[in-house]
Design a protein around this motif. Structure first.
Motif, PDB file in Angstrom:
ATOM      1  N   GLY A  14       0.812  -1.216   0.000  1.00  0.00           N
ATOM      2  CA  GLY A  14       0.000   0.000   0.000  1.00  0.00           C
ATOM      3  C   GLY A  14       0.838   1.255   0.000  1.00  0.00           C
ATOM      4  N   MET A  17      -0.574   4.365  -1.549  1.00  0.00           N
ATOM      5  CA  MET A  17      -1.897   4.707  -1.030  1.00  0.00           C
ATOM      6  C   MET A  17      -1.800   5.389   0.330  1.00  0.00           C
ATOM      7  SD  MET A  17      -4.371   3.662  -3.100  1.00  0.00           S
ATOM      8  CE  MET A  17      -5.789   3.420  -2.035  1.00  0.00           C
ATOM      9  N   SER A  19      -1.000   3.967   3.000  1.00  0.00           N
ATOM     10  CA  SER A  19      -1.710   3.027   3.859  1.00  0.00           C
ATOM     11  C   SER A  19      -0.792   1.866   4.211  1.00  0.00           C
ATOM     12  CB  SER A  19      -2.955   2.498   3.134  1.00  0.00           C
ATOM     13  OG  SER A  19      -3.530   1.427   3.839  1.00  0.00           O
ATOM     14  N   LYS A  23      -3.495  -2.247  -1.051  1.00  0.00           N
ATOM     15  CA  LYS A  23      -4.703  -1.687  -1.664  1.00  0.00           C
ATOM     16  C   LYS A  23      -5.775  -2.726  -1.960  1.00  0.00           C
ATOM     17  CE  LYS A  23      -1.930  -1.828  -5.838  1.00  0.00           C
ATOM     18  NZ  LYS A  23      -1.101  -1.012  -6.756  1.00  0.00           N
ATOM     19  N   ALA A 114      -5.982  -5.187  -8.202  1.00  0.00           N
ATOM     20  CA  ALA A 114      -6.422  -3.808  -7.984  1.00  0.00           C
ATOM     21  C   ALA A 114      -7.216  -3.237  -9.161  1.00  0.00           C
ATOM     22  CB  ALA A 114      -5.217  -2.920  -7.691  1.00  0.00           C
ATOM     23  N   GLU A 217      -4.756   7.162  -3.672  1.00  0.00           N
ATOM     24  CA  GLU A 217      -5.953   7.363  -2.851  1.00  0.00           C
ATOM     25  C   GLU A 217      -7.145   7.812  -3.689  1.00  0.00           C
ATOM     26  OE1 GLU A 217      -5.416   9.161   1.239  1.00  0.00           O
ATOM     27  OE2 GLU A 217      -3.420   9.564   0.416  1.00  0.00           O
ATOM     28  N   LEU A 220      -9.305   5.152  -5.503  1.00  0.00           N
ATOM     29  CA  LEU A 220     -10.329   4.444  -4.740  1.00  0.00           C
ATOM     30  C   LEU A 220     -11.642   5.227  -4.754  1.00  0.00           C
ATOM     31  CD1 LEU A 220     -10.531   1.796  -3.109  1.00  0.00           C
ATOM     32  CD2 LEU A 220     -10.044   3.129  -1.056  1.00  0.00           C
TER      33      LEU A 220
END
Length: 232
Positions: A14, A17, A19, A23, A114, A217, A220
């Motif tokens: 991630g 992202m 994160s 993802k 993804a 990001e 998404l």
């Protein structure tokens, strides 16, 4: 093709992202991205056998997600390698083990976990293309002006000749067996480039701009909007 498989590559991190969670495990709507992706292939008329390649460290996490979401679509989990090439090769070895004596009759799709918005229609087109072509990619033509070079020196190129590559990519299993016996090379940016290294032509299937790859990001959020449109 007497038998069809899809290898869903889900070993990414991630990092882009912002994160800690890769993802493919982030929620899109009410369930993880990877579940949407698996559902698309399961719902297609092609209905391939599904192999999911995961980072070994995420296997127990994924299995817990499946329990929590009552996710019961059959799929085989294979552990990934240190690169996409190695991860795909691990997934292929599972297929080759099962289909050893009839690889010429087996079609294999390789898809990014993804890309959860792939249409079932496009999945079926990719498998049907194997009747005439041994190596197929999904791609969309560039809608932007394109330049090639470096910041200090570049030149424009004809955007009608530029294709943005997506997945799934479909191949005859025998061809993949030969291609993935090659040593890994830096030029292998996708599975088609591995096959192309052996000199085989790559057939393009016109893709779908909604078949986005969730990388950042904002991707998404865009995927969530597309998903809502599909559900209305």
């Amino acid at each position: 093709m007497r038998e069809k498989y899809v290898i869903i590559v889900a070993g990414g991190s991630g990092s882009r992202m912002n994160s800690d969670l890769p993802k493919q495990f982030l929620l899109l709507g009410n369930k993880p991205v990877l579940m949407h992706t698996i559902e698309r292939f399961s719902a297609s008329s092609s209905n391939p056998k599904i192999i999911v390649v995961l980072n070994e460290s995420m296997r127990s996490y994924w299995e817990a997600l499946c329990l929590n979401h009552n996710f019961a679509i059959p799929h085989t989990i294979i552990h990934g390698g240190k690169s996409r090439f190695q991860s795909v090769k691990n997934g292929l070895q599972e297929i080759f083990k099962i289909e050893t004596n009839r690889l010429e009759e087996v079609g294999v799709a390789i898809h990014d976990a993804a890309r959860p918005l792939i249409s079932t229609k496009l999945i079926d087109e990719c498998f049907l293309a194997l009747r005439e072509h041994s190596a197929n990619i999904v791609a969309v033509q560039s809608t932007n002006s394109v330049r090639i070079g470096v910041p200090s020196k570049s030149e424009s190129i004809d955007r009608d000749q530029v294709w943005i590559v997506q997945t799934p990519q479909t191949f005859n299993a025998r061809l993949l067996n030969d291609a993935f016996m090659q040593p890994e090379h830096a030029s292998f940016t996708d599975d088609a480039s591995v096959v192309e290294k052996l000199g085989y032509p790559i057939h393009i299937i016109k893709g779908d701009h909604k078949n986005i790859k969730i990388t950042f990001e904002d991707d998404l959020k865009i995927a969530q909007m597309y998903l809502q449109l599909l559900q209305t």
